[in-house]
Write a protein that holds these residues in place. Structure first.
Motif, mmCIF file in Angstrom:
data_model
loop_
_atom_site.group_PDB
_atom_site.id
_atom_site.type_symbol
_atom_site.label_atom_id
_atom_site.label_comp_id
_atom_site.label_asym_id
_atom_site.label_seq_id
_atom_site.Cartn_x
_atom_site.Cartn_y
_atom_site.Cartn_z
ATOM 1 N N LEU A 126 5.235 -10.711 2.822
ATOM 2 C CA LEU A 126 5.016 -9.478 2.068
ATOM 3 C C LEU A 126 6.125 -8.509 2.435
ATOM 4 O O LEU A 126 6.392 -8.273 3.610
ATOM 5 C CB LEU A 126 3.652 -8.872 2.414
ATOM 6 N N GLY A 127 6.777 -7.950 1.426
ATOM 7 C CA GLY A 127 7.861 -7.010 1.691
ATOM 8 C C GLY A 127 9.228 -7.645 1.496
ATOM 9 O O GLY A 127 10.249 -6.982 1.602
ATOM 10 N N ARG A 128 9.256 -8.955 1.203
ATOM 11 C CA ARG A 128 10.539 -9.641 0.928
ATOM 12 C C ARG A 128 10.321 -10.516 -0.296
ATOM 13 O O ARG A 128 9.255 -11.093 -0.478
ATOM 14 C CB ARG A 128 10.920 -10.562 2.095
ATOM 15 N N GLY A 129 11.365 -10.670 -1.077
ATOM 16 C CA GLY A 129 11.284 -11.625 -2.197
ATOM 17 C C GLY A 129 11.101 -10.935 -3.528
ATOM 18 O O GLY A 129 11.536 -9.796 -3.725
ATOM 19 N N GLU A 130 10.416 -11.623 -4.447
ATOM 20 C CA GLU A 130 10.203 -11.131 -5.812
ATOM 21 C C GLU A 130 9.454 -9.800 -5.819
ATOM 22 O O GLU A 130 8.349 -9.725 -5.309
ATOM 23 C CB GLU A 130 9.335 -12.142 -6.580
ATOM 24 N N PRO A 131 10.035 -8.750 -6.411
ATOM 25 C CA PRO A 131 9.232 -7.522 -6.474
ATOM 26 C C PRO A 131 8.176 -7.596 -7.583
ATOM 27 O O PRO A 131 8.462 -8.033 -8.691
ATOM 28 C CB PRO A 131 10.271 -6.428 -6.809
ATOM 29 N N LEU A 132 6.965 -7.196 -7.240
ATOM 30 C CA LEU A 132 5.909 -7.066 -8.235
ATOM 31 C C LEU A 132 5.756 -5.575 -8.523
ATOM 32 O O LEU A 132 5.788 -4.756 -7.607
ATOM 33 C CB LEU A 132 4.579 -7.615 -7.693
ATOM 34 N N VAL A 133 5.604 -5.250 -9.801
ATOM 35 C CA VAL A 133 5.429 -3.855 -10.190
ATOM 36 C C VAL A 133 3.966 -3.649 -10.566
ATOM 37 O O VAL A 133 3.446 -4.302 -11.471
ATOM 38 C CB VAL A 133 6.359 -3.523 -11.384
ATOM 39 N N LEU A 134 3.319 -2.753 -9.865
ATOM 40 C CA LEU A 134 1.867 -2.597 -10.026
ATOM 41 C C LEU A 134 1.522 -1.243 -10.636
ATOM 42 O O LEU A 134 2.102 -0.215 -10.280
ATOM 43 C CB LEU A 134 1.173 -2.707 -8.659
ATOM 44 N N ARG A 135 0.521 -1.271 -11.533
ATOM 45 C CA ARG A 135 0.000 -0.043 -12.121
ATOM 46 C C ARG A 135 -1.515 -0.140 -12.145
ATOM 47 O O ARG A 135 -2.074 -1.226 -12.216
ATOM 48 C CB ARG A 135 0.499 0.124 -13.563
ATOM 49 N N GLY A 136 -2.147 1.032 -12.146
ATOM 50 C CA GLY A 136 -3.599 0.993 -12.305
ATOM 51 C C GLY A 136 -4.307 1.878 -11.302
ATOM 52 O O GLY A 136 -3.671 2.646 -10.578
ATOM 53 N N PRO A 137 -5.642 1.812 -11.249
ATOM 54 C CA PRO A 137 -6.426 2.664 -10.351
ATOM 55 C C PRO A 137 -5.976 2.508 -8.915
ATOM 56 O O PRO A 137 -5.747 1.408 -8.438
ATOM 57 C CB PRO A 137 -7.860 2.136 -10.532
ATOM 58 N N GLY A 138 -5.811 3.627 -8.211
ATOM 59 C CA GLY A 138 -5.376 3.617 -6.829
ATOM 60 C C GLY A 138 -3.862 3.712 -6.680
ATOM 61 O O GLY A 138 -3.360 3.772 -5.554
ATOM 62 N N ILE A 139 -3.152 3.674 -7.796
ATOM 63 C CA ILE A 139 -1.685 3.717 -7.756
ATOM 64 C C ILE A 139 -1.222 4.944 -8.527
ATOM 65 O O ILE A 139 -1.577 5.124 -9.702
ATOM 66 C CB ILE A 139 -1.080 2.454 -8.403
ATOM 67 N N GLN A 140 -0.437 5.765 -7.820
ATOM 68 C CA GLN A 140 0.142 6.939 -8.491
ATOM 69 C C GLN A 140 1.295 6.454 -9.352
ATOM 70 O O GLN A 140 2.349 6.138 -8.836
ATOM 71 C CB GLN A 140 0.657 7.924 -7.431
ATOM 72 N N SER A 141 1.115 6.379 -10.625
ATOM 73 C CA SER A 141 2.048 5.850 -11.642
ATOM 74 C C SER A 141 2.445 4.397 -11.378
ATOM 75 O O SER A 141 1.950 3.494 -12.032
ATOM 76 C CB SER A 141 3.248 6.754 -11.854
ATOM 77 N N VAL A 142 3.370 4.164 -10.452
ATOM 78 C CA VAL A 142 3.852 2.794 -10.264
ATOM 79 C C VAL A 142 3.984 2.487 -8.778
ATOM 80 O O VAL A 142 4.386 3.339 -7.994
ATOM 81 C CB VAL A 142 5.260 2.627 -10.927
ATOM 82 N N LYS A 143 3.718 1.214 -8.403
ATOM 83 C CA LYS A 143 3.936 0.789 -7.008
ATOM 84 C C LYS A 143 4.686 -0.531 -7.053
ATOM 85 O O LYS A 143 4.290 -1.456 -7.755
ATOM 86 C CB LYS A 143 2.594 0.604 -6.307
ATOM 87 N N GLU A 144 5.766 -0.591 -6.277
ATOM 88 C CA GLU A 144 6.513 -1.855 -6.209
ATOM 89 C C GLU A 144 6.261 -2.502 -4.871
ATOM 90 O O GLU A 144 6.362 -1.840 -3.837
ATOM 91 C CB GLU A 144 7.999 -1.561 -6.317
ATOM 92 N N VAL A 145 5.952 -3.788 -4.866
ATOM 93 C CA VAL A 145 5.825 -4.491 -3.592
ATOM 94 C C VAL A 145 6.441 -5.875 -3.746
ATOM 95 O O VAL A 145 6.206 -6.578 -4.731
ATOM 96 C CB VAL A 145 4.346 -4.562 -3.133
ATOM 97 N N ALA A 146 7.291 -6.235 -2.761
ATOM 98 C CA ALA A 146 7.953 -7.533 -2.828
ATOM 99 C C ALA A 146 7.074 -8.588 -2.201
ATOM 100 O O ALA A 146 6.331 -8.316 -1.252
ATOM 101 C CB ALA A 146 9.289 -7.466 -2.115
ATOM 102 N N CYS A 147 7.205 -9.829 -2.720
ATOM 103 C CA CYS A 147 6.343 -10.886 -2.214
ATOM 104 C C CYS A 147 7.040 -12.220 -2.411
ATOM 105 O O CYS A 147 7.469 -12.540 -3.526
ATOM 106 C CB CYS A 147 5.024 -10.846 -2.984
ATOM 107 N N SER A 148 7.164 -13.007 -1.351
ATOM 108 C CA SER A 148 7.726 -14.351 -1.512
ATOM 109 C C SER A 148 6.645 -15.383 -1.201
ATOM 110 O O SER A 148 5.769 -15.140 -0.379
ATOM 111 C CB SER A 148 8.924 -14.535 -0.579
ATOM 112 N N GLY A 149 6.772 -16.532 -1.856
ATOM 113 C CA GLY A 149 5.789 -17.590 -1.618
ATOM 114 C C GLY A 149 4.605 -17.486 -2.534
ATOM 115 O O GLY A 149 3.566 -18.126 -2.293
ATOM 116 N N LEU A 150 4.716 -16.693 -3.598
ATOM 117 C CA LEU A 150 3.622 -16.611 -4.564
ATOM 118 C C LEU A 150 4.091 -17.276 -5.847
ATOM 119 O O LEU A 150 4.985 -16.764 -6.522
ATOM 120 C CB LEU A 150 3.256 -15.150 -4.838
ATOM 121 N N GLY A 151 3.504 -18.440 -6.145
ATOM 122 C CA GLY A 151 3.908 -19.178 -7.336
ATOM 123 C C GLY A 151 3.552 -18.410 -8.606
ATOM 124 O O GLY A 151 2.524 -17.738 -8.661
#
Lengths: 198, 158, 370
Positions: A126-151
Motif C-alpha cells: 500500500l502506498g506504491r504502485g498503481e494509483p487508485l482514485v477514490l471518491r465517495g462518502p468519507g472522502i473530501q472530493s478525491v483521494k488517491e492511494v497507490a496499491c501494488s499486487g491488486l489484480g
C-alpha cells in the motif's frame, strides 16, 4: 492499570486491549476510505501479522470465515474459534489480491444489505504502485492511494458485485504492516480515467 | 483415605468449585512450576444461553444467560508424560477455568502431582456434603404430613 | 427565543453523579458500606429479582448492581444487562432437564399426594404480616447463630435431592396431553428482533427476564375476568439446577455449576383437542432465574392465556402476544418512560410555534366573522 500490564496486553494479538486498538484503526479506515492505517503494534511481538490481527479483531464464534487461498494456518483457526464456511456464504473472506477471484461472495439482501461479505484482501504494497482514485462518502472530493499486487480482475468483480447498491461487498486491503478499507460506497477509477464504478 | 478414582471425572469440577478459588489457583500454580502447560485454545470468559424444556408443551427455550469460562490445555509433567485437560465452569474467571483445566489434565492422565489434587477433591466432597445436608434440613423440616390433616378431618365440625 | 441552547450540561451532570454518591454515603461517620455478601444473603429475594430481570445468572454482580443503584430495581437490572452486553457469547447449552433440580421447595395446590411429597421450604406464604419490631435492633451475635441452630441435628432419614415432575405423573395417568420432545431451535431474543408473530420460545424467553410487577399486573387482569384462566398449581418448585456441559475433550456430560431457578406449571381449564379426542387439562408454564414465585406464577398464567390467544385470536389484552410481550420488559419500559426527561427543547419549540400559528389563524377567523 500499571505500565507493565499495558505492555503485556499489547504484546499479543490475542489480548483484548490490542484488539480494541486494532478495531479503532479499522473503523477509522472504513470511515475515511483510502486512508492508510498502520496496524503494527507499538511493542513488537512475534505473534503479529496484519492478517492475524484483523481476524482476531473481527471474527469470533458468531460469524463465518472463508479461506479459499489457504492463508490461515491451523493454529490460528483453533485460536479464532470462528466458523469455517464457503466463500459463497461466509461473512468474511480472506483472499490474495494477486489471484483472480473464482467465487461469488454473499451480497446481502435488500432487507439486510449488511450481510454482504467483507473481503480481507492481501496486496503487495500500500502506498506504491498503481494509483487508485477514490471518491465517495468519507472522502473530501478525491483521494488517491497507490496499491501494488491488486489484480485488475478484483476491481472488475467489485464493480459487478456492488452494482445493485445497497447490496454488495466491503473490502479491507492489507500489506505487511498497513490497511486501507474500501466500503461499497466508494467509487474507484484509475489515474487514466478507467472507471470501476458508475 | 479414599482413592481419587472413587470420584468420576464428571464430578471433579463440581468438587473443585466447592472450594475457595484461591486453593484451586494455588494448586494449579504449583503444578505449572514442575510441568509445561500449553493452551490448546485461548482461555475464554463469556456467556452461554441456558436452554431448558418447558413443562407444559416440552418446547425448548432460553431462560437467560449464565457466565461461562472455559480453557483447554495440554500438560507435560517432569517425566515427560503428556495429557489433555479442559474445564467449562459457571464463573466469569478465565484464569480459574484454566487452573481447573490443568488439574483435569493431571488427574485424568495420571500425571505427576496428582496426589495434591486428590486431597482437594476430598475437601470439596466434604464441603458439598455440608451444603447437601443443609438443603436436606430445609426439606425435612418443612415436609408436610398430610396424614395429620386426614386424621383430624372428621373432627372439623363448625 | 431564537436559538435554544442544549449544550452546557456537562458540569451539572458531573455534579449530579457526585450528589448521588453523597446521598448514598449520607450516614457519614456512622456509615458502614454495604457488603455484597450481605445484599446477596440478607436481601436474597431482591437479588433474585435482579438476576432474573437482568437476564444474567450472576448473583454477586446483581448484588453489586443493587448497591450501585441504591436499590432501584429497574436501574439495577439495567446495569446487569449492560454488563452482559460486553461479554462474548460462547455457546448455548444443551437442553437441561429440570427434573434434576436440587429442590429446596416443592408444592402442589392441585394435588395433595405427589410422588416424593410436598416440602414447603422457605416461604412467607403462611407467615403473619406483622412487623417484627425487634428486627430493628438485631444483635449481631444472635444473628450469627441463627443458621447453625436451624441446621443442627434434624432427626429422620435423608430425603432425596431431586423429585420427578408432577406433570409427568399426570401425563402417565392420561390427564394431560402427550408432549413429544420438540427439537426446534429456540428463539434468541438477545440476537433477533421480535417481529410478530413470534414463536412461543420467544414469548417464554421475553417473560423470563420481564419485570415482575408488569407480568403480575397483566396476569392479574386475566385472573380477575379480563380472561378466563383459572389456574391451580400443578407444581411449584424452587431449587438449584445443575448445568451439564459436554467435556471439550471427552464429550462426557460434566457439571459446570448450578443455577437457582423457580419453575411453575399451572393447570388451566380443560378442552377438547382439535381432533375431537377426549378432553384434557391444559397447562401454563413459567420459569425464571432466582427465587421469585410471583413472577413464575404470573408467567404461567400468561403463558396459558397467550397459548389461547395465539391459537384462537385474543379476546383480552393478556391473550395478545404483542400487547403482553412488548410491554413487560423493565429496561424497555423504564427507559422509554424516563427518556421524556431528556431535553426535547427543539421538538417542543416547533410544537409551540405550531400552536401560536394555529391560535393566530383562529383569532383571524373570529376577526373576519365580525
Amino acid at each position: 492499570m500499571n505500565t507493565d500490564l499495558n505492555s503485556k496486553a499489547l504484546a499479543s494479538v490475542w489480548a483484548p486491549a490490542a484488539q480494541q486498538l486494532s478495531f479503532r484503526k479499522l473503523m477509522t479506515a472504513f470511515s475515511f476510505p483510502g486512508r492508510i492505517e498502520a496496524m503494527t503494534p507499538e511493542i513488537p511481538n512475534k505473534d503479529f501479522t496484519v492478517l492475524r490481527m484483523i481476524l482476531a479483531t473481527l471474527t469470533d464464534g458468531e460469524v463465518t470465515v472463508a479461506d479459499p487461498h489457504h492463508m490461515i494456518d491451523d493454529h490460528d483457526w483453533s485460536k479464532l474459534e470462528t466458523n469455517r464456511e464457503t466463500p459463497e456464504k461466509a461473512r468474511f473472506i480472506v483472499a490474495r489480491g494477486d489471484i483472480a477471484p473464482m467465487f461469488s461472495p454473499g451480497l446481502g439482501s435488500l432487507e439486510c444489505p449488511e450481510m454482504g461479505a467483507t473481503i480481507i484482501l492481501r496486496v503487495e504494497h500500500l502506498g506504491r504502485g498503481e494509483p487508485l482514485v477514490l471518491r465517495g462518502p468519507g472522502i473530501q472530493s478525491v483521494k488517491e492511494v497507490a496499491c501494488s499486487g491488486l489484480g485488475a480482475a478484483w476491481l472488475g468483480k467489485r464493480q459487478e458485485w456492488n452494482g445493485a447498491f445497497p447490496m454488495g461487498v466491503d473490502m479491507i486491503l492489507f500489506d505487511a504492516s498497513r490497511v486501507i478499507a474500501l466500503p461499497r460506497t466508494t467509487r474507484i477509477t484509475t489515474k487514466e480515467g478507467k472507471s470501476w464504478d458508475m | 483415605m479414599t482413592h481419587y478414582e472413587s470420584y468420576p471425572r464428571r464430578d471433579w469440577l463440581r468438587l473443585l468449585l466447592a472450594l475457595p478459588p484461591q486453593k484451586v489457583m494455588e494448586a494449579a500454580r504449583e503444578l505449572t512450576e514442575r510441568c509445561r502447560v500449553d493452551d490448546q485454545a485461548l482461555p475464554q470468559s463469556g456467556l452461554a444461553l441456558l436452554q431448558l424444556r418447558d413443562g407444559a408443551l416440552a418446547e425448548p427455550y432460553f431462560i437467560g444467560e449464565i457466565p461461562l469460562s472455559r480453557a483447554h490445555v495440554t500438560v507435560v509433567d517432569d517425566r515427560g508424560e503428556k495429557g489433555e485437560g479442559a474445564a467449562q465452569i459457571l464463573d466469569d474467571r478465565a484464569s480459574l477455568a484454566r487452573a481447573m483445566a490443568i488439574l483435569d489434565a493431571v488427574l485424568a492422565n495420571k500425571l505427576n502431582g496428582r496426589e495434591n489434587i486428590e486431597i482437594l477433591l476430598e475437601e470439596g466432597a466434604r464441603r458439598l456434603l455440608r451444603d447437601e445436608a443443609s438443603r436436606g434440613v430445609i426439606l425435612k423440616r418443612t415436609r408436610v404430613d398430610f396424614s395429620l390433616l386426614d386424621a383430624t378431618g372428621e373432627d372439623n365440625e363448625i | 427565543m431564537g436559538y435554544v441552547a442544549i449544550k452546557g450540561g456537562g458540569v451539572a451532570i458531573k455534579g449530579s453523579l457526585e450528589a448521588l454518591e453523597a446521598l448514598r454515603a449520607a450516614e457519614g461517620e456512622q456509615g458502614v458500606p454495604l457488603s455484597l455478601s450481605a445484599i446477596e444473603n440478607q436481601l436474597r429475594l431482591l437479588t433474585s429479582r435482579i438476576v432474573s430481570e437482568g437476564g444474567l445468572y450472576h448473583p454477586r454482580l446483581a448484588a453489586l448492581a443493587i448497591k450501585q443503584m441504591q436499590g432501584d430495581t429497574l436501574e439495577a437490572a439495567f446495569a446487569l444487562r449492560a454488563y452482559r452486553s460486553t461479554k462474548p457469547r460462547l455457546m448455548s447449552t444443551p437442553v437441561q432437564e429440570t427434573s434434576r433440580m436440587r429442590v429446596i421447595r416443592r408444592i402442589s395446590s392441585a394435588f395433595k399426594d405427589i410422588p416424593g411429597g410436598q416440602m414447603l421450604g422457605p416461604t412467607y406464604d403462611y407467615a403473619l404480616r406483622l412487623m417484627q419490631i425487634d428486627l430493628a435492633d438485631e444483635s449481631p451475635e444472635v444473628f450469627r447463630e441463627i443458621a447453625a441452630k436451624f441446621m443442627a441435628d434434624t432427626p429422620g432419614d435423608a430425603l432425596p435431592e431431586t423429585f420427578p415432575k408432577v406433570v409427568e405423573a399426570l401425563r402417565k395417568d392420561g390427564l394431560l396431553p402427550e408432549a413429544p420432545a420438540h427439537d426446534i431451535e429456540p428463539f434468541d431474543i438477545t440476537r433477533e428482533p421480535l417481529i410478530f408473530p413470534i414463536p412461543r420460545s420467544a414469548v417464554l424467553a421475553s417473560m423470563a427476564r420481564a419485570e415482575t410487577g408488569s407480568l403480575l399486573a397483566l396476569a392479574y387482569s386475566n385472573m380477575r375476568g379480563y380472561g378466563d384462566v383459572h389456574p391451580t398449581i400443578a407444581e411449584l418448585r424452587v431449587g438449584y439446577l445443575p448445568v451439564l456441559l459436554p467435556h471439550p475433550v471427552t464429550g462426557e456430560a460434566i457439571e459446570a455449576g448450578e443455577v437457582l431457578i423457580t419453575e411453575c406449571e399451572v393447570v388451566a381449564m380443560y378442552e377438547s383437542d382439535d381432533n375431537k379426542g377426549k378432553p384434557l387439562f391444559t397447562l401454563g408454564y413459567g420459569a425464571c432465574f432466582g427465587h421469585n414465585e410471583t413472577k413464575a406464577i404470573s408467567m404461567a398464567v400468561l403463558d396459558r392465556a397467550l397459548q389461547k390467544g395465539m391459537k384462537e385470536g385474543p379476546t383480552n389484552p393478556s391473550e395478545d402476544p404483542e400487547f403482553v410481550v412488548l410491554h413487560v420488559d423493565g429496561v424497555d419500559s423504564m427507559g422509554f418512560a424516563n427518556h421524556y426527561k431528556m431535553p426535547h427543547y427543539v421538538t417542543f419549540q416547533s410544537d409551540m410555534d405550531r400552536l401560536r400559528t394555529t391560535q393566530a389563524k383562529a383569532e383571524q377567523k373570529r376577526g373576519n366573522k365580525k
